[in-house]
Design an enzyme around this catalytic site. Sequence first.
Site, PDB file in Angstrom:
ATOM      1  N   GLU A 255       0.889  -1.176   0.000  1.00 25.10           N
ATOM      2  CA  GLU A 255       0.000   0.000   0.000  1.00 25.10           C
ATOM      3  C   GLU A 255       0.911   1.205   0.000  1.00 25.10           C
ATOM      4  O   GLU A 255       1.628   1.457   0.949  1.00 25.10           O
ATOM      5  CB  GLU A 255      -0.903  -0.034   1.231  1.00 25.10           C
ATOM      6  CG  GLU A 255      -1.991   1.020   1.212  1.00 25.10           C
ATOM      7  CD  GLU A 255      -1.710   2.149   2.165  1.00 25.10           C
ATOM      8  OE1 GLU A 255      -1.201   3.205   1.696  1.00 25.10           O
ATOM      9  OE2 GLU A 255      -1.974   1.995   3.364  1.00 25.10           O
ATOM     10  N   CYS A 294      -2.294   8.477   3.536  1.00 23.26           N
ATOM     11  CA  CYS A 294      -2.234   7.836   2.222  1.00 23.26           C
ATOM     12  C   CYS A 294      -3.551   8.000   1.476  1.00 23.26           C
ATOM     13  O   CYS A 294      -3.595   7.857   0.252  1.00 23.26           O
ATOM     14  CB  CYS A 294      -1.876   6.363   2.367  1.00 23.26           C
ATOM     15  SG  CYS A 294      -2.999   5.440   3.438  1.00 23.26           S
TER      16      CYS A 294
END
Length: 676
Positions: A255, A294
């Site tokens: 990720e 993120c």
Amino acid sequence: MRLESYVQGRWIAPGGDWTGIRSAVTGAVVAEVGSGGLSMGEVLDHARRVGGPGLRRLTFHQRAEMLKRLAAYLNERRDGLYALSHQTGATRTDNLIDIDGGIGTLFVYASKGRRELPNATFLIDGAVEPLSRGGSFVGRHVLTSRTGCAVHINAFNFPCWGLLEKLAPAILAGVPVVTKPATITAYVAHALVRLIAESGILPDGALQCVVGPTGDLFDHLTGQDVVSFTGSAETAQRLQRHPVIAREAVHFVAERDSLNAAILGPDAGPGTPEFDLYIREVAKEMTVKAGQKCTAIRRALAPRAHVPAVIEALGQRLAQVRIGDPSRDDVRMGPVVGLAQRRDVLARVEALKAEAELVFGDPARVMVEGADPETGAFLPPLLLHCADPLRARQVHTLEAFGPVCTVMGYDGLEEAAALANRGEGSLVASLYTHDPAAAAELVFGVGAYHGRLVVIDRDCAKEQTGHGSPMPHMMHGGPGRAGGGEELGGVRALNHYMQRTALQGSPAMLSRITQSWIKGAPETILPEHPFRCHFEDLEIGRSFHSAERVITLEDIEHFAHFTGDTFYAHMSEEAAKGHPFFPGRVAHGYLLLSFAAGLFVDPDPGPVLANYGLDSLRFLKPIQPGEAIRVRLTAKEKSPRNAQYGEVRWDVEIQTAAGETAATYELLTMNAMRGA
């Protein structure tokens, strides 16, 4: 505070030189980390040899109960984590996301483990696959825990949530964890692991924490291990190129960078609820965690005609944000994580300015409450406007990981989708529209490039969880630039830590192996009705075959008038003529279910406490007046729930007198434990 690593059941101080970790708020040293390495082969060996077997001996329900107790333990002690986390620049709201959010994820996985998984150590995946004409050879898939270790490499921005959201599904899957926190905020993760270790709830070896360099950790990985990485694309690519990852086919979940978008729909102009929701969400994602998420919104797309109004409204909202010491109640945005991060953000903003104009915020002039803007890593929210996003490149490829967002206009939904997809893969995009047609066009226009899509409008405004909040129930990850990984997503997350295996054999053999009865396997038929058996005494494969009952026309008409279900195929032979499925007038499907229950239910009080569910119902052959039915009831699966009762799943087949299958379904009952 010198940070030790928690490995092999004890705290070990690394050798070598010690380096200070500085507060994002004051610049003062708050912790030190050593440069010396650990024996990573021994760390992984302890996880595999001690932690793994200890977890795999437990059922999913036992592991879930362990997560629940751990969540409750941490929840009572989170204030100390709050105080420490302020030094990373986190406000109280930021800590609600990181600390409370991480603990909440443990609670969710504890609940899902109890409700959605069996009280077993393996999972059955999918239906039985017939592999032969006669039915003596079948197939079925199972999931079993990997015998290796889960290596979790976490980012600096969420030292608690990042650790716990990876830990929960791994522990539930029965796989031990070695966690590696990012150094700059490692003191918060260190404090969290210390609490977990002190609780004594997890088995020995289930969790180890490496602070500082990882040394030769990757050299000792095997094909049974899993690496889950959160961080930059550059680091992810370097790790994925490690020769052991390729040679051993180590499962790697990434990720990483993500240029997420928020798209204002054409119908959502100024004055609409959706416009206000869009402005509020973009501003929030720029300022929560100082934009160090993120999932933060990096690109704000709006119809070209609305761009001036968007910039004005965002400027007004951002001007109200108070920046400063995050421990203060009146401060809404703290600093970025450190001075190096501030320099990196500013350098990237300069690069973005080659294609975009800075329309709000001045890095040289930031008003700070209760702290020194020179020694702390403070930045104001920085809003840019890209006038020609179709020709621009940097705004779609370069992420400034801080309180930075670029507004860009679009002409038409097709162009909006094209601009969103220029990010080449994102974790999330949010759509702000009350027009279902526009929402559908955008969803299917950008879906292939995004791991999650949030459609926000006035109908869900009060309860929606926001653009940037990954929920444990939903998948977190994305394609392309975002890394191609998937985390969370409820029990789907367990798939990373379990091996899917195809089993082939006879129904009898596979029924015994999986403890799930398959049609064609032997049945046990005894004089005593299976409903008279306590949970412990009921064998998988125990069956009951009923007598027959003829379905009469009077039965059908009585059921129709009694229930109000007077559908024409049940009431008129003339109306049913030429019907593609029915040969004429037929019995109600639910009439068959009711009569089936009458044929197999044992009426006396006994171990069956309740019928509480019916799954996978299929009507396969219509029954006409004058035909007879009978029922086969077979104990298919058992799962203990508590000391009082267990769940029994029964395979039910309604047959015609000629042995044809009229209907199938699975019945769920609660059966009392002996002596309960």
